[in-house]
Motif scaffolding. Structure first.
Motif, PDB file in Angstrom:
ATOM      1  N   GLY A  60      52.566   0.827  53.952  1.00  0.00           N
ATOM      2  CA  GLY A  60      51.894   1.790  54.477  1.00  0.00           C
ATOM      3  C   GLY A  60      50.708   1.766  54.823  1.00  0.00           C
ATOM      4  N   LEU A  61      49.788   0.721  54.022  1.00  0.00           N
ATOM      5  CA  LEU A  61      48.435   0.624  54.156  1.00  0.00           C
ATOM      6  C   LEU A  61      48.189  -0.111  55.690  1.00  0.00           C
ATOM      7  CD1 LEU A  61      47.048  -0.596  50.571  1.00  0.00           C
ATOM      8  CD2 LEU A  61      47.149   1.915  51.809  1.00  0.00           C
ATOM      9  N   ILE A  62      47.145  -0.117  56.280  1.00  0.00           N
ATOM     10  CA  ILE A  62      46.709  -0.691  57.419  1.00  0.00           C
ATOM     11  C   ILE A  62      46.548  -2.155  57.526  1.00  0.00           C
ATOM     12  CG2 ILE A  62      45.155  -0.711  59.467  1.00  0.00           C
ATOM     13  CD1 ILE A  62      44.634   2.128  58.939  1.00  0.00           C
ATOM     14  N   ASN A  63      47.038  -3.020  58.230  1.00  0.00           N
ATOM     15  CA  ASN A  63      47.166  -4.457  58.176  1.00  0.00           C
ATOM     16  C   ASN A  63      46.043  -4.967  59.250  1.00  0.00           C
ATOM     17  OD1 ASN A  63      49.101  -7.232  59.428  1.00  0.00           O
ATOM     18  ND2 ASN A  63      47.052  -7.258  58.841  1.00  0.00           N
ATOM     19  N   SER A  64      46.232  -4.058  60.626  1.00  0.00           N
ATOM     20  CA  SER A  64      45.237  -4.254  61.680  1.00  0.00           C
ATOM     21  C   SER A  64      45.099  -3.118  62.688  1.00  0.00           C
ATOM     22  CB  SER A  64      45.517  -5.648  62.423  1.00  0.00           C
ATOM     23  OG  SER A  64      44.676  -5.828  63.542  1.00  0.00           O
ATOM     24  N   THR A  65      44.194  -2.922  63.237  1.00  0.00           N
ATOM     25  CA  THR A  65      43.935  -2.050  64.460  1.00  0.00           C
ATOM     26  C   THR A  65      42.982  -2.572  65.470  1.00  0.00           C
ATOM     27  OG1 THR A  65      42.116  -0.834  63.538  1.00  0.00           O
ATOM     28  CG2 THR A  65      44.080   0.041  63.013  1.00  0.00           C
ATOM     29  N   GLY A  66      43.263  -4.169  65.511  1.00  0.00           N
ATOM     30  CA  GLY A  66      42.437  -5.132  66.229  1.00  0.00           C
ATOM     31  C   GLY A  66      41.306  -5.632  65.401  1.00  0.00           C
ATOM     32  N   PHE A 115      41.717  -3.049  57.504  1.00  0.00           N
ATOM     33  CA  PHE A 115      42.574  -3.799  56.456  1.00  0.00           C
ATOM     34  C   PHE A 115      42.712  -3.257  55.359  1.00  0.00           C
ATOM     35  CE2 PHE A 115      43.151  -7.594  53.961  1.00  0.00           C
ATOM     36  CZ  PHE A 115      44.224  -8.392  54.759  1.00  0.00           C
ATOM     37  N   PHE A 116      43.663  -3.186  54.862  1.00  0.00           N
ATOM     38  CA  PHE A 116      44.065  -2.189  53.455  1.00  0.00           C
ATOM     39  C   PHE A 116      43.621  -0.753  53.431  1.00  0.00           C
ATOM     40  CE2 PHE A 116      45.529  -6.435  51.963  1.00  0.00           C
ATOM     41  CZ  PHE A 116      46.906  -5.951  51.358  1.00  0.00           C
ATOM     42  N   GLU A 117      43.119  -0.274  54.476  1.00  0.00           N
ATOM     43  CA  GLU A 117      42.965   1.234  54.296  1.00  0.00           C
ATOM     44  C   GLU A 117      44.127   2.113  54.491  1.00  0.00           C
ATOM     45  OE1 GLU A 117      39.815   2.419  57.153  1.00  0.00           O
ATOM     46  OE2 GLU A 117      38.791   0.529  56.904  1.00  0.00           O
ATOM     47  N   ARG A 118      44.147   3.437  53.800  1.00  0.00           N
ATOM     48  CA  ARG A 118      45.049   4.397  54.109  1.00  0.00           C
ATOM     49  C   ARG A 118      44.702   5.015  55.677  1.00  0.00           C
ATOM     50  NH1 ARG A 118      48.004   5.160  49.686  1.00  0.00           N
ATOM     51  NH2 ARG A 118      47.238   4.587  47.791  1.00  0.00           N
ATOM     52  N   ASP A 119      45.924   5.065  56.206  1.00  0.00           N
ATOM     53  CA  ASP A 119      45.736   5.754  57.583  1.00  0.00           C
ATOM     54  C   ASP A 119      45.699   7.314  57.405  1.00  0.00           C
ATOM     55  OD1 ASP A 119      45.723   6.436  60.340  1.00  0.00           O
ATOM     56  OD2 ASP A 119      47.515   5.378  60.807  1.00  0.00           O
ATOM     57  N   LEU A 120      44.280   7.604  57.817  1.00  0.00           N
ATOM     58  CA  LEU A 120      43.822   9.015  57.609  1.00  0.00           C
ATOM     59  C   LEU A 120      43.680   9.402  59.099  1.00  0.00           C
ATOM     60  CD1 LEU A 120      41.788   8.961  54.379  1.00  0.00           C
ATOM     61  CD2 LEU A 120      44.189   9.570  54.578  1.00  0.00           C
ATOM     62  N   GLY A 121      44.138   8.848  60.115  1.00  0.00           N
ATOM     63  CA  GLY A 121      43.946   9.142  61.267  1.00  0.00           C
ATOM     64  C   GLY A 121      42.647   8.518  62.007  1.00  0.00           C
ATOM     65  N   GLN A 122      41.830   7.776  61.097  1.00  0.00           N
ATOM     66  CA  GLN A 122      40.443   7.288  61.569  1.00  0.00           C
ATOM     67  C   GLN A 122      40.791   5.975  62.698  1.00  0.00           C
ATOM     68  OE1 GLN A 122      42.248   6.501  58.851  1.00  0.00           O
ATOM     69  NE2 GLN A 122      41.315   4.887  57.525  1.00  0.00           N
ATOM     70  N   TYR A 123      41.876   5.852  63.005  1.00  0.00           N
ATOM     71  CA  TYR A 123      42.054   4.897  64.269  1.00  0.00           C
ATOM     72  C   TYR A 123      43.226   5.173  65.213  1.00  0.00           C
ATOM     73  CZ  TYR A 123      39.581   1.656  60.758  1.00  0.00           C
ATOM     74  OH  TYR A 123      38.832   1.105  60.052  1.00  0.00           O
ATOM     75  N   ASP A 124      42.993   6.563  65.290  1.00  0.00           N
ATOM     76  CA  ASP A 124      44.020   7.374  66.480  1.00  0.00           C
ATOM     77  C   ASP A 124      43.872   7.145  67.663  1.00  0.00           C
ATOM     78  OD1 ASP A 124      45.626   7.899  64.485  1.00  0.00           O
ATOM     79  OD2 ASP A 124      45.117  10.125  64.337  1.00  0.00           O
TER      80      ASP A 124
END
Length: 335
Positions: free
Chosen positions: A124-130, A144-153
């Motif tokens: 569930g952790l982020i691998n990549s958003t570009g 990378f390895f962040e929790r998705d809290l909507g910061q890359y929506d």
């Protein structure tokens, strides 16, 4: 818009069936799948052939040896006539709307030639958003390895796309060329993205195109193999593509990042990092020949717009302990 999926496989027996089935389950049906097998020695080639027997959408190219990711993709690109090309790793599973969302973005943004996914690890952790570029010209995965809290929506332009799950226009390859086969594997997506930016193409992050990535299933996360090719190829990507004035400005930080990475990996028993830097230096003559080709074709001058701080948080996440990144259970993924 028709799409061709390219899946490069090497000993992917554990994940390849779920990978291909996730592609076949796409809501957008205008596609075919081209699997390039790099002389796998496990049971994955038979799994692929069984799927191909059941589905006319799946075709297989079987190599006699492991030619690497870059060359295998290029083999497929030589055969593809569709306007869109999707690269998907053999340990990636796509959300059923992935292609629909990518095609929608490709239709609405004609300036973009590459489209990046929102990619999660299985835990569930982020691998990549570009990709993002940091001081010292370190190119890293955003989030990378962040929790998705909507910061890359929000959809936006980024510095590159992780080729584990990305969409490309065929016109982009016709303009800038294919993947650099000297890389063998790792960082070839960084090089391609940098070349695209310098030619004036945009790279759009599509947050609604979701994928799940085991990560380095064939080679091992931070294995000697991945450390060697990542470390060597990053040096090549920077020296091949960074504009002269940017390279001069960032050179002290570039050298510092190389030094600290060598120290870190050696302290952790990964002495292949030393060989990677030596081999990178040995091939600088060829790298600078390629650099001249990139320079002559450059259309975009404001490269510094892509450099975003030092990225210490990302660096910390890259060097997480094994215990902190071991929760990667395939059964958690529902696609």
């Amino acid at each position: 818009m028709r799409t061709t999926f390219v899946v490069v496989n090497y000993n992917g027996e554990k994940y390849i069936e779920k990978c291909i089935e996730s592609i076949l389950s796409q809501t957008c049906k205008k596609f075919r799948i081209l699997v390039v097998d790099n002389a796998s020695t496990d049971g994955s080639i038979q799994i692929i052939r069984n799927i191909a027997d059941r589905s006319s959408k799946v075709e297989v190219i079987r190599n006699d040896e492991n030619v690497g990711f870059a060359k295998a993709v290029n083999q497929a690109l030589e055969l593809i006539e569709s306007g869109l090309i999707a690269l998907v790793n053999n340990d990636v599973f796509l959300d059923s709307r992935w292609l629909e969302e990518m095609v929608k973005s490709a239709r609405s943004d004609l300036r973009a030639g590459i489209f990046a996914s929102r990619i999660y690890f299985l835990n569930g952790l982020i691998n990549s958003t570009g990709h993002a570029i940091y001081r010292g010209l370190a190119v890293m995965e955003r989030g990378f390895f962040e929790r998705d809290l909507g910061q890359y929506d929000e959809s936006c332009y980024v510095a590159g796309a992780c080729a584990a799950a990305a969409l490309y226009r065929r016109k982009l390859f016709e303009d800038i060329g294919f993947f650099d086969e000297d890389y063998f594997m790792y960082n070839e997506d960084v090089d391609l993205s940098l070349r695209a930016i310098l030619r004036g193409w945009k790279i759009r992050y599509v947050p609604t195109a979701i994928a799940y990535h085991v990560h380095s299933a064939s080679t091992g996360f931070l294995s000697d193999f991945s450390v060697y090719y990542n470390s060597r190829n990053w040096v090549w990507s920077v020296l091949k593509n960074a504009p002269r004035r940017i390279l001069i400005k960032e050179l002290p930080f570039f050298l510092l990042r190389n030094l600290t990475s060598v120290i870190y990996f050696c302290l952790n028993g990964k002495f292949t990092v030393i060989k990677s830097k030596i081999d990178a230096i040995k091939e600088l003559g060829e790298v600078f020949k390629k650099r001249e080709i990139v320079r002559r074709g450059k259309r975009f001058e404001r490269f510094e717009e892509y450099i975003d701080g030092f990225g210490w948080k990302v660096l910390k996440n890259v060097w997480l302990s094994k215990a902190e990144r071991c929760d990667n259970n395939i059964d958690k993924v529902r696609v």
